[in-house]
Design a protein around this motif. Sequence first.
Motif, PDB file in Angstrom:
ATOM      1  N   GLY A 169      50.502  49.853  26.934  1.00 27.61           N
ATOM      2  CA  GLY A 169      51.666  50.434  27.583  1.00 27.61           C
ATOM      3  C   GLY A 169      52.843  49.493  27.618  1.00 27.61           C
ATOM      4  O   GLY A 169      52.741  48.301  27.287  1.00 27.61           O
ATOM      5  N   GLY A 170      53.981  50.047  28.025  1.00 27.86           N
ATOM      6  CA  GLY A 170      55.187  49.245  28.161  1.00 27.86           C
ATOM      7  C   GLY A 170      56.247  50.010  28.924  1.00 27.86           C
ATOM      8  O   GLY A 170      56.199  51.246  29.036  1.00 27.86           O
ATOM      9  N   GLN A 202      65.038  44.900  32.208  1.00 28.80           N
ATOM     10  CA  GLN A 202      63.665  44.424  32.379  1.00 28.80           C
ATOM     11  C   GLN A 202      62.762  45.122  31.376  1.00 28.80           C
ATOM     12  O   GLN A 202      62.937  46.311  31.099  1.00 28.80           O
ATOM     13  CB  GLN A 202      63.160  44.702  33.803  1.00 28.80           C
ATOM     14  CG  GLN A 202      61.752  44.185  34.063  1.00 28.80           C
ATOM     15  CD  GLN A 202      61.270  44.490  35.478  1.00 28.80           C
ATOM     16  OE1 GLN A 202      61.779  45.381  36.147  1.00 28.80           O
ATOM     17  NE2 GLN A 202      60.273  43.751  35.943  1.00 28.80           N
ATOM     18  N   TRP A 203      61.801  44.370  30.839  1.00 26.53           N
ATOM     19  CA  TRP A 203      60.771  44.999  30.009  1.00 26.53           C
ATOM     20  C   TRP A 203      59.414  44.404  30.340  1.00 26.53           C
ATOM     21  O   TRP A 203      59.306  43.236  30.720  1.00 26.53           O
ATOM     22  CB  TRP A 203      61.092  44.881  28.516  1.00 26.53           C
ATOM     23  CG  TRP A 203      61.205  43.491  27.961  1.00 26.53           C
ATOM     24  CD1 TRP A 203      62.325  42.729  27.864  1.00 26.53           C
ATOM     25  CD2 TRP A 203      60.146  42.705  27.386  1.00 26.53           C
ATOM     26  NE1 TRP A 203      62.051  41.514  27.280  1.00 26.53           N
ATOM     27  CE2 TRP A 203      60.719  41.473  26.971  1.00 26.53           C
ATOM     28  CE3 TRP A 203      58.788  42.918  27.164  1.00 26.53           C
ATOM     29  CZ2 TRP A 203      59.975  40.464  26.363  1.00 26.53           C
ATOM     30  CZ3 TRP A 203      58.040  41.910  26.561  1.00 26.53           C
ATOM     31  CH2 TRP A 203      58.631  40.712  26.166  1.00 26.53           C
ATOM     32  N   THR A 204      58.388  45.247  30.226  1.00 29.83           N
ATOM     33  CA  THR A 204      57.011  44.825  30.496  1.00 29.83           C
ATOM     34  C   THR A 204      56.095  45.448  29.453  1.00 29.83           C
ATOM     35  O   THR A 204      56.362  46.549  28.950  1.00 29.83           O
ATOM     36  CB  THR A 204      56.535  45.248  31.902  1.00 29.83           C
ATOM     37  OG1 THR A 204      56.354  46.680  31.952  1.00 29.83           O
ATOM     38  CG2 THR A 204      57.538  44.850  32.977  1.00 29.83           C
ATOM     39  N   VAL A 205      54.995  44.748  29.118  1.00 28.95           N
ATOM     40  CA  VAL A 205      54.005  45.269  28.173  1.00 28.95           C
ATOM     41  C   VAL A 205      52.610  45.011  28.733  1.00 28.95           C
ATOM     42  O   VAL A 205      52.397  44.100  29.538  1.00 28.95           O
ATOM     43  CB  VAL A 205      54.131  44.622  26.776  1.00 28.95           C
ATOM     44  CG1 VAL A 205      55.431  45.037  26.109  1.00 28.95           C
ATOM     45  CG2 VAL A 205      54.013  43.105  26.858  1.00 28.95           C
ATOM     46  N   HIS A 220      52.919  41.074  30.164  1.00 28.48           N
ATOM     47  CA  HIS A 220      54.065  40.160  30.135  1.00 28.48           C
ATOM     48  C   HIS A 220      55.266  40.918  30.676  1.00 28.48           C
ATOM     49  O   HIS A 220      55.483  42.087  30.330  1.00 28.48           O
ATOM     50  CB  HIS A 220      54.327  39.655  28.717  1.00 28.48           C
ATOM     51  CG  HIS A 220      55.371  38.581  28.650  1.00 28.48           C
ATOM     52  ND1 HIS A 220      55.245  37.364  29.292  1.00 28.48           N
ATOM     53  CD2 HIS A 220      56.579  38.550  28.024  1.00 28.48           C
ATOM     54  CE1 HIS A 220      56.309  36.628  29.056  1.00 28.48           C
ATOM     55  NE2 HIS A 220      57.141  37.319  28.285  1.00 28.48           N
ATOM     56  N   ASP A 221      56.046  40.242  31.523  1.00 29.35           N
ATOM     57  CA  ASP A 221      57.124  40.878  32.279  1.00 29.35           C
ATOM     58  C   ASP A 221      58.342  39.964  32.208  1.00 29.35           C
ATOM     59  O   ASP A 221      58.257  38.782  32.553  1.00 29.35           O
ATOM     60  CB  ASP A 221      56.644  41.051  33.729  1.00 29.35           C
ATOM     61  CG  ASP A 221      57.632  41.751  34.652  1.00 29.35           C
ATOM     62  OD1 ASP A 221      58.854  41.560  34.496  1.00 29.35           O
ATOM     63  OD2 ASP A 221      57.174  42.465  35.554  1.00 29.35           O
TER      64      ASP A 221
END
Length: 363
Positions: A169-170, A202-205, A220-221
């Motif tokens: 996900g992300g 902001q991005w997260t995976v 990772h954020d």
Amino acid sequence: MHRSVPFAAAAVAVVCAGTAPAAHAQGVTVYGILDQSVEYLTNVNAAGDSVKRMPNLTGSVPSRLGFRGVEDLGGGMRAVFGLESGLAPDAGTLNNGGRFFGRFAYVGLAGPWGTLTAGRLANMTFLAHGNETLGGNLYSNASLDPYIPNARSDNAIGYLGNFGAFTVGGTYSLGRDTAAGGGPAATNCAGEGAGGGRACRQWTVLLKYDGASAGAAFSHDVMNGGTGALLGMGDPAFRDRRTVLNGYVRWGGAKIAAGVQRRHRDAAADLKSNLWHLGVSYAVMPAVVVDAQLSRLDVAGSDADATLLAVRGSYAFSKRTTIYAMAGRIRNGEGSAVSLSAGGTVGAGLSQSGVAAGIRHSF
């Protein structure tokens, strides 16, 4: 217990606004958790005073009220939505920065390929921390890093796909936090300004594995600052990065979990830290569960370290109603003022002990 009601009844307001309900609508699920504890906490200030209180952030888990819905669009495609409010039962107020649907508010499409959503989302850091033994508890890693239960992003687009035992996900946010009330749930970084740029983006995976006897998660954020943003992030050039790696194994009646969160805030005051945890959950009998967790926050080049130990016992009267009691202690370094209790206070450099008992009801 989750309760489904006819979608047509739940959509009366939509119909009145001039939009008819879809022919293939299936239902709306209403659900929630009410969890309230009473707590005794030592050394809440420099004078060493104690306090008796009802915490308003969490007990064994945060309280909430939610609505989820799905519509079958045919061909394996579904429309989905979710609305969830964070509640403070002690005063009947809203948590998550005062937002009405502060835990999440999204609409999207789902199919065999996964789910694509837009709105306010629980991001991948929040999902990765689901392996923590005492995740959501009053005494937990959330006390050492308040961002963990507030790992949610406004103005976000998200993807989540489940493929057998694997989850990927992300999320990507154009403006990660529109609330300005202060604290970790309202950091005043709305973004979406004229000209774009990276302010408040902001991005997260996430990559996660959940097997029958073992599992692991990696996330990772990266969040950017913005003009006027709180918590040391008042410049668009600043970044706060968290990387999570954790896992668990099941052995007999026990579940053992361990992990680390590495953080680097590249701002006016550079911050590097590691948050470690080791926990075990053991079912003494079907209705009785004992949980224990040791956590350690190491802050590089600083005496702001802290070590937290917590133990919790729960007894389930039924699938819906559980009582629990917990005890914990935190030892602060000379430059640390981390409270054992989520949302609590402690005198700088002081150790703190706490006990709490409460009841949780799900519906």
